[in-house]
Design an enzyme around this catalytic site. Structure first.
Site, PDB file in Angstrom:
ATOM      1  N   ASP A  64      51.715  33.707  29.240  1.00 17.35           N
ATOM      2  CA  ASP A  64      50.311  34.045  29.509  1.00 17.35           C
ATOM      3  C   ASP A  64      50.134  35.555  29.348  1.00 17.35           C
ATOM      4  OD1 ASP A  64      49.793  31.419  30.248  1.00 17.35           O
ATOM      5  OD2 ASP A  64      49.886  31.809  32.403  1.00 17.35           O
ATOM      6  N   ARG A  72      47.870  31.872  21.474  1.00 16.06           N
ATOM      7  CA  ARG A  72      46.755  31.218  22.187  1.00 16.06           C
ATOM      8  C   ARG A  72      45.657  32.278  22.318  1.00 16.06           C
ATOM      9  NH1 ARG A  72      47.949  30.853  28.137  1.00 16.06           N
ATOM     10  NH2 ARG A  72      48.953  28.838  27.841  1.00 16.06           N
TER      11      ARG A  72
END
Ligand SMILES: Cc1cc2nc3c(=O)[nH]c(=O)nc-3n(C[C@H](O)[C@H](O)[C@H](O)COP(=O)(O)OP(=O)(O)OC[C@H]3O[C@@H](n4cnc5c(N)ncnc54)[C@H](O)[C@@H]3O)c2cc1C
Length: 310
Positions: free
Chosen positions: A135, A186
């Site tokens: 992340d 992402r």
């Protein structure tokens, strides 16, 4: 309003009284308010939620919540917990895909140890065919996160990808940097409170940046993940893929657990790959507060639940 709401919830997220209150009521029962966004505090609850998601025809990634650890002991404990999670995922038969944060593995304490911890997760992950996504956290970690990623990439860890945030001015450069490596990205709008010096502040600017970067990833990247609940971003992605003849198995959409379930199901029914990010664990408060900051209307829902429970 866009940046203002984030700033307000960021300030609230630092309140220890609120944290105590939320921790007491947020996950206490099956109906408690934090359960809308968090699959549970225990691994078995997360795996049960994952099975329900798979039964809806969706893909998933499991996130064992935790961030900002300040000691090596905590970082090592989180690493051990991730290794245990991998074993339990393998045993359960659900999809092998996890997301994690570098501040959870000790990047604030010692960079070398953090890289070692990540390797202690990536080695068994690679052996068992997992995909691992790092992340992206606030902008003070962007460069170090990409550097750690590149170090591991050079060491041939290829079951690994990163997240990049459309609200940062620097991200077009970072998208090109990842595309050149052939690394999977992402793309998200970005969930932290960032100053104007580094990030777009208006929704219209963030959205425009998201569309530009989405196109760059679809045209030149490797299997990008377009992570958003925004119907306009999703439509722009579908339109661009159609225009360029990019098949729907060359990228995927991603959404967060508990948000726009209707849209999740509809996209999967239309034949798009749809992955759900499933967070769980005891350290859910900062994650939860970011979700409130994205949509102030969520606060009314939380307050109603609190009154009911109290
Ligand atoms: C799979 C996934 C992984 C992510 N990983 C990261 C990461 O690594 N780093 C990072 O900084 N951010 C991450 N994010 C969060 C992201 O940056 C945004 O903060 C978040 O997705 C909200 O932006 P949006 O694209 O949905 O658009 P927005 O314009 O914020 O929202 C569009 C619409 O989506 C719905 N919606 C959005 N948020 C909520 C909410 N909290 N509750 C209810 N409805 C909502 C509403 O209908 C809203 O109108 C991730 C998001 C996803 C989906």
């Amino acid at each position: 309003m866009y940046a203002g709401a984030k700033a307000f919830f960021y300030a609230l997220s630092r309140s220890s009284a609120l944290k105590r209150l939320a921790s007491t009521y947020g996950m206490a029962s099956d109906e408690s308010f934090a359960r809308r966004f968090i699959a549970g505090e225990r691994i078995d609850e997360a795996i049960a939620a994952a099975k329900r998601i798979e039964s809806r025809g969706l893909l998933l990634t499991l996130d064992y919540l935790g961030e900002s650890v300040r000691s090596l002991e905590e970082a090592n404990a989180a690493t051990r917990e991730y290794a245990r999670l991998l074993d339990l995922i393998v045993a359960s038969g659900i999809e092998r895909n996890v997301s994690l944060k570098l501040t959870q593995l000790g990047i604030d304490v010692d960079r070398a140890t953090c890289v070692d911890n990540l390797r202690r997760i990536l080695d068994p992950a690679q052996k068992h065919g997992f995909y691992v996504r790092i992340d992206m956290e606030d902008s003070s970690y962007t460069e170090v996160t990409l550097e750690v990623f590149e170090t591991l990439w050079q060491q041939q860890y290829r079951n690994l990808g990163v997240a990049l945030q459309a609200y940062l001015h620097r991200t077009e450069k970072d998208v090109r940097r990842m595309n050149e490596l052939g690394a999977r990205v992402r793309l998200v709008k970005g969930a932290y409170k960032e100053p104007a010096a580094v990030a777009f502040q208006k929704k219209s600017e963030v959205d425009a940046s998201f569309v530009t970067l989405m196109r760059l990833l679809l045209d030149e990247g490797v299997y990008p993940a377009i992570a958003t609940h925004d119907p306009a971003m999703i439509e722009a992605t579908k339109a661009h893929a159609r225009e360029r003849g990019i098949a729907s198995d060359r990228y995927e959409f991603q959404m967060l657990y508990g948000i726009r379930r209707d849209l999740q199901t509809a996209l999967a029914a239309d034949g798009y790959r749809m992955r759900i990010y499933v967070p769980f664990g005891k350290q859910w408060f900062p994650y939860f507060m970011r979700r409130l900051g994205e949509r102030p209307a969520n606060v009314a829902f939380v307050l109603k639940s609190l009154v009911r429970e109290a």
